[in-house]
Structures are given as structure tokens and as C-alpha cells.
Design a protein around this motif. Structure first.
Motif, PDB file in Angstrom:
ATOM      1  N   ALA A  16      10.853   5.557   0.042  1.00  0.00           N
ATOM      2  CA  ALA A  16      11.358   5.866  -1.266  1.00  0.00           C
ATOM      3  C   ALA A  16      11.586   5.079  -2.373  1.00  0.00           C
ATOM      4  N   LEU A  17      11.408   3.656  -1.869  1.00  0.00           N
ATOM      5  CA  LEU A  17      10.880   2.754  -2.486  1.00  0.00           C
ATOM      6  C   LEU A  17       9.124   2.335  -2.503  1.00  0.00           C
ATOM      7  N   CYS A  18       8.480   3.331  -2.030  1.00  0.00           N
ATOM      8  CA  CYS A  18       7.123   2.927  -2.066  1.00  0.00           C
ATOM      9  C   CYS A  18       6.831   4.481  -2.889  1.00  0.00           C
ATOM     10  N   TYR A  19       7.241   5.352  -3.332  1.00  0.00           N
ATOM     11  CA  TYR A  19       7.761   5.762  -4.648  1.00  0.00           C
ATOM     12  C   TYR A  19       7.993   5.606  -5.579  1.00  0.00           C
ATOM     13  N   LYS A  20       9.380   4.557  -5.578  1.00  0.00           N
ATOM     14  CA  LYS A  20       9.514   3.753  -6.868  1.00  0.00           C
ATOM     15  C   LYS A  20       8.407   2.823  -7.010  1.00  0.00           C
ATOM     16  N   GLY A  21       7.993   1.750  -5.986  1.00  0.00           N
ATOM     17  CA  GLY A  21       6.710   1.598  -6.206  1.00  0.00           C
ATOM     18  C   GLY A  21       5.014   2.155  -7.157  1.00  0.00           C
ATOM     19  N   LEU A  22       4.849   3.363  -7.164  1.00  0.00           N
ATOM     20  CA  LEU A  22       4.138   4.023  -7.992  1.00  0.00           C
ATOM     21  C   LEU A  22       3.645   4.560  -9.159  1.00  0.00           C
ATOM     22  N   GLY A  23       6.222   4.083  -9.528  1.00  0.00           N
ATOM     23  CA  GLY A  23       6.429   4.533 -10.484  1.00  0.00           C
ATOM     24  C   GLY A  23       6.789   6.027 -10.711  1.00  0.00           C
ATOM     25  N   HIS A  24       7.289   7.227  -9.769  1.00  0.00           N
ATOM     26  CA  HIS A  24       7.989   7.608  -9.187  1.00  0.00           C
ATOM     27  C   HIS A  24       9.548   7.826  -9.165  1.00  0.00           C
ATOM     28  N   LYS A  25      10.837   7.181 -10.005  1.00  0.00           N
ATOM     29  CA  LYS A  25      11.884   6.764 -10.218  1.00  0.00           C
ATOM     30  C   LYS A  25      12.953   8.448  -9.584  1.00  0.00           C
ATOM     31  N   ALA A  26      12.824   9.167 -10.328  1.00  0.00           N
ATOM     32  CA  ALA A  26      13.328  10.653 -10.128  1.00  0.00           C
ATOM     33  C   ALA A  26      13.106  10.922  -8.769  1.00  0.00           C
ATOM     34  N   LYS A  27      12.251  10.303  -7.759  1.00  0.00           N
ATOM     35  CA  LYS A  27      12.088  11.203  -6.987  1.00  0.00           C
ATOM     36  C   LYS A  27      12.551  10.051  -6.451  1.00  0.00           C
ATOM     37  N   ALA A  28      12.272   9.269  -5.864  1.00  0.00           N
ATOM     38  CA  ALA A  28      12.587   8.093  -5.563  1.00  0.00           C
ATOM     39  C   ALA A  28      14.725   7.871  -5.253  1.00  0.00           C
ATOM     40  N   ILE A  29      14.786   8.459  -6.498  1.00  0.00           N
ATOM     41  CA  ILE A  29      16.294   8.522  -6.104  1.00  0.00           C
ATOM     42  C   ILE A  29      16.878   9.679  -5.776  1.00  0.00           C
ATOM     43  N   GLU A  30      16.244  11.087  -5.177  1.00  0.00           N
ATOM     44  CA  GLU A  30      16.172  12.162  -4.796  1.00  0.00           C
ATOM     45  C   GLU A  30      16.166  11.842  -3.892  1.00  0.00           C
ATOM     46  N   ILE A  31      15.011  10.637  -3.048  1.00  0.00           N
ATOM     47  CA  ILE A  31      15.068  10.683  -1.306  1.00  0.00           C
ATOM     48  C   ILE A  31      16.392   9.952  -0.751  1.00  0.00           C
ATOM     49  N   ILE A  32      16.551   8.872  -1.801  1.00  0.00           N
ATOM     50  CA  ILE A  32      18.007   8.171  -1.113  1.00  0.00           C
ATOM     51  C   ILE A  32      18.498   8.422  -1.224  1.00  0.00           C
TER      52      ILE A  32
ATOM     53  N   ASP B  31       0.868  -1.105   0.123  1.00  0.00           N
ATOM     54  CA  ASP B  31      -0.238  -0.177   0.037  1.00  0.00           C
ATOM     55  C   ASP B  31       1.078   1.286   0.097  1.00  0.00           C
ATOM     56  N   TYR B  32       1.695   1.631  -1.047  1.00  0.00           N
ATOM     57  CA  TYR B  32       2.798   2.704  -1.152  1.00  0.00           C
ATOM     58  C   TYR B  32       1.539   4.199  -1.068  1.00  0.00           C
ATOM     59  N   LYS B  33       0.479   4.631  -0.867  1.00  0.00           N
ATOM     60  CA  LYS B  33       0.317   5.833  -1.005  1.00  0.00           C
ATOM     61  C   LYS B  33      -0.222   5.877   0.671  1.00  0.00           C
ATOM     62  N   GLY B  34      -0.406   4.493   1.305  1.00  0.00           N
ATOM     63  CA  GLY B  34      -1.224   4.943   2.618  1.00  0.00           C
ATOM     64  C   GLY B  34       0.421   4.574   3.566  1.00  0.00           C
ATOM     65  N   ALA B  35       1.385   4.222   3.219  1.00  0.00           N
ATOM     66  CA  ALA B  35       2.829   4.314   3.271  1.00  0.00           C
ATOM     67  C   ALA B  35       3.999   5.335   3.497  1.00  0.00           C
ATOM     68  N   ILE B  36       3.057   6.073   2.421  1.00  0.00           N
ATOM     69  CA  ILE B  36       3.834   7.599   1.795  1.00  0.00           C
ATOM     70  C   ILE B  36       3.617   8.335   3.138  1.00  0.00           C
ATOM     71  N   ALA B  37       1.532   8.110   2.936  1.00  0.00           N
ATOM     72  CA  ALA B  37       1.043   9.646   3.654  1.00  0.00           C
ATOM     73  C   ALA B  37       1.137   8.901   5.351  1.00  0.00           C
ATOM     74  N   ASP B  38       1.574   7.880   5.918  1.00  0.00           N
ATOM     75  CA  ASP B  38       1.976   7.328   7.072  1.00  0.00           C
ATOM     76  C   ASP B  38       3.116   8.001   8.287  1.00  0.00           C
TER      77      ASP B  38
ATOM     78  N   HIS C  93      15.833   2.482   6.810  1.00  0.00           N
ATOM     79  CA  HIS C  93      15.120   3.200   7.329  1.00  0.00           C
ATOM     80  C   HIS C  93      14.175   4.021   7.256  1.00  0.00           C
ATOM     81  N   LEU C  94      12.906   4.738   7.861  1.00  0.00           N
ATOM     82  CA  LEU C  94      11.936   4.744   6.975  1.00  0.00           C
ATOM     83  C   LEU C  94      11.784   5.640   5.534  1.00  0.00           C
ATOM     84  N   ILE C  95      12.813   5.787   5.937  1.00  0.00           N
ATOM     85  CA  ILE C  95      12.800   7.697   4.927  1.00  0.00           C
ATOM     86  C   ILE C  95      13.520   6.413   3.121  1.00  0.00           C
ATOM     87  N   ILE C  96      13.991   5.184   3.718  1.00  0.00           N
ATOM     88  CA  ILE C  96      14.181   4.759   2.523  1.00  0.00           C
ATOM     89  C   ILE C  96      13.475   3.554   2.082  1.00  0.00           C
ATOM     90  N   ALA C  97      12.475   3.609   3.064  1.00  0.00           N
ATOM     91  CA  ALA C  97      11.205   2.679   2.526  1.00  0.00           C
ATOM     92  C   ALA C  97      10.933   3.376   1.884  1.00  0.00           C
TER      93      ALA C  97
END
Length: 279
Positions: free
Chosen positions: A149-165, A115-122, A143-147
Motif C-alpha cells: 500500500a505504501l508503494c502505491y502511495k509512493g507512486l501517487g495512488h493514494k486512494a488505492k493505498a487507502i483501500e488496501i490498508i 523501487d515502488y513498482k518493483g516492490a509491488i510486482a514482487d 506486513h507486506l500488504i501494508i508495504a
């Protein structure tokens, strides 16, 4: 590169533990103290038993704001796959103590239910309200910040995931998880940034050698048409997997995990030589 071990590795255990009842007594919160003492009795029973649930129900009758009891009741529902009931119970726990329970729910939403959107929200809500580092996921691997980022990747936002990590890894006090650089490398690989992918995989190899990492490094070299390096790392991936050096979680398959069948299928490719595999 260093691993910040001591307190972070304890966090997943501490988050599951019964709170210190004496702390409520010290603060003069006697209703919560009594509920906490009652809930302690549940530790004598298996989470799926009627006695375990009934004791926690009794604790909540004493004080319905005792957040831990809702989370503890939810363990059996999470383990049995009843996400709906578990989520309702965690919602009540969060109502009474956001800081203590948001990270747990966010991690479980990612790990067990994707549940990527729910995880990101929390996780992002926890970032807003927490005065301290928000800590690691329940199994201690991320770390939860890395998690997040992986949620954003799961939603297809790879550039944002890279930036966060990338931003997280730049922090001096960042807790380096078991697979941080592997995931970053895969994101680079999927974004056709092959040299940066190889750089990340080399760091991962130095910190935690894995068959998965060697497989993806082989794929990066293949994309660069460096066939000798491709073959060498693919063979190393196969050897490591045979020796059980691969990503592992007792409950779920992690994002980016590679299986032996993936490696062996690649070894049948003409680029590798299409040679028979020796077990």
C-alpha cells in the motif's frame, strides 16, 4: 486491538537464517543437502570477507539451484549499496525458490531503494503463488500488504493505498505493525478527510504513542480550525520527540517520518503562537 507477535516477529530472523539442511536429506535431495552443509561454514565469517563469499561459491558449485546461497551472497552488496549486483543475485534465488525469496526482495526494493513498482510486482506475485499469509517485511515493522500500500502511495495512488490498508486492517488475523494506523491517518489527512484521519491517529496513539502521530494529529486539527487541540498535540509531539518516542529504523527513514526540525518549524507558526521553543 491485539498484536499477533510470536511467529511474525520471528519471520524476519528466520528468513535470514540458513535453511535446515536435514530437511533436504529427509526429502532425498542429497545435492542440496551437501550444498547446504557447505554454506553453513560461511556463518563463521563476516559477510564482507572473501572467505564468506568463497564458501557460498563452493556451495553453488555443488548445487547451482541452492537458492539461499544467492541471497546470502547478496547481503554484502545490499549493505554496500550495490543494488545492481544484489538484484542479479536475488533474481537467481527467486528463479529457484520464488515463495521463499520474493517477499525479501520486494521488501528491500521498498525499504532501501524506493523501487515502488518493483516492490509491488514482487509482493503481488507472492500473493498469487503463496498458499499462506505472505508475512511481514524484513524488519518486522510492517506486513507486506501494508508495504505494498505504501508503494502505491509512493507512486501517487493514494486512494488505492487507502483501500488496501483498510481491507487489510479488517482481517481478524492481521498482524498490526508499529505504524499501520499512522500511515492510514496520513493518507486520510492528505486526502482532506480530517475526521477520519483523527480517528486513525487516535487508534495509533492507543497502540503506539509517537511524536510523528501527534504531529499529524495536530495538522488535522489545524485544518479543522480547532486551534486549542492543534496546539496541545503539537506540544505533545515536541515532548515525545525529546524523549525519543518517534519513528525509527536503523537503516532508512520511513515514509511519513517527522523530524524535530519539522515540529519546531510548525511551532513558530502564528497558529501555535509563534512562541520561543524551550529545550
Amino acid at each position: 486491538m491485539k498484536y499477533v507477535i510470536a511467529i511474525y516477529l520471528l519471520l524476519p530472523i528466520l528468513s535470514l537464517a540458513q535453511p535446515n539442511c536435514e530437511a533436504y536429506k529427509y526429502d532425498g535431495k542429497m545435492s542440496l543437502y551437501s550444498a547446504c552443509k557447505k554454506a553453513e561454514e560461511s556463518q563463521n565469517y563476516y559477510q564482507f570477507t572473501r572467505e564468506y563469499q568463497e564458501i557460498l561459491d563452493e556451495a553453488l558449485k555443488i548445487d547451482s539451484s541452492y537458492a539461499y546461497a544467492y541471497q546470502a551472497k547478496g547481503y554484502a552488496y545490499l549493505k554496500s549499496g550495490d543494488f545492481v549486483t544484489w538484484n542479479k543475485l536475488l533474481g537467481k534465488a527467486i528463479k529457484y525458490n520464488e515463495v521463499q525469496h520474493l517477499g525479501y526482495r520486494g521488501w528491500c526494493r521498498y525499504q532501501f531503494f524506493r523501487d515502488y513498482k518493483g516492490a509491488i510486482a514482487d509482493i503481488e506475485r507472492l500473493e498469487e503463488i503463496s498458499k499462506w499469509d505472505i508475512g511481514v517485511g524484513q524488519n518486522g515493522d510492517y506486513h507486506l500488504i501494508i508495504a505494498k500500500a505504501l508503494c502505491y502511495k509512493g507512486l501517487g495512488h493514494k486512494a488505492k493505498a487507502i483501500e488496501i490498508i483498510e481491507q487489510q486492517l479488517k482481517l481478524e488475523d492481521h498482524y498490526v505493525g508499529l505504524y499501520d494506523y499512522l500511515h492510514l491517518g496520513v493518507l486520510y489527512l492528505e486526502s482532506q478527510k480530517y475526521d477520519r484521519a483523527i480517528e486513525a491517529f487516535k487508534i495509533q496513539k492507543k497502540e503506539n504513542t509517537l511524536a510523528d502521530n501527534e504531529f499529524y494529529m495536530a495538522m488535522a486539527y489545524k485544518a479543522l480550525n480547532d486551534i486549542p487541540s492543534y496546539r496541545r498535540h503539537l506540544q505533545e509531539s515536541h515532548d515525545l520527540y525529546q524523549n525519543s518516542r518517534h519513528m525509527f529504523d536503523p537503516y532508512t527513514h520511513q515514509m511519513d517520518r517527522v523530524f524535530l526540525s519539522d515540529i519546531e518549524a510548525e511551532m513558530q507558526d502564528d497558529s501555535f503562537g509563534g512562541t520561543p521553543i524551550n529545550h
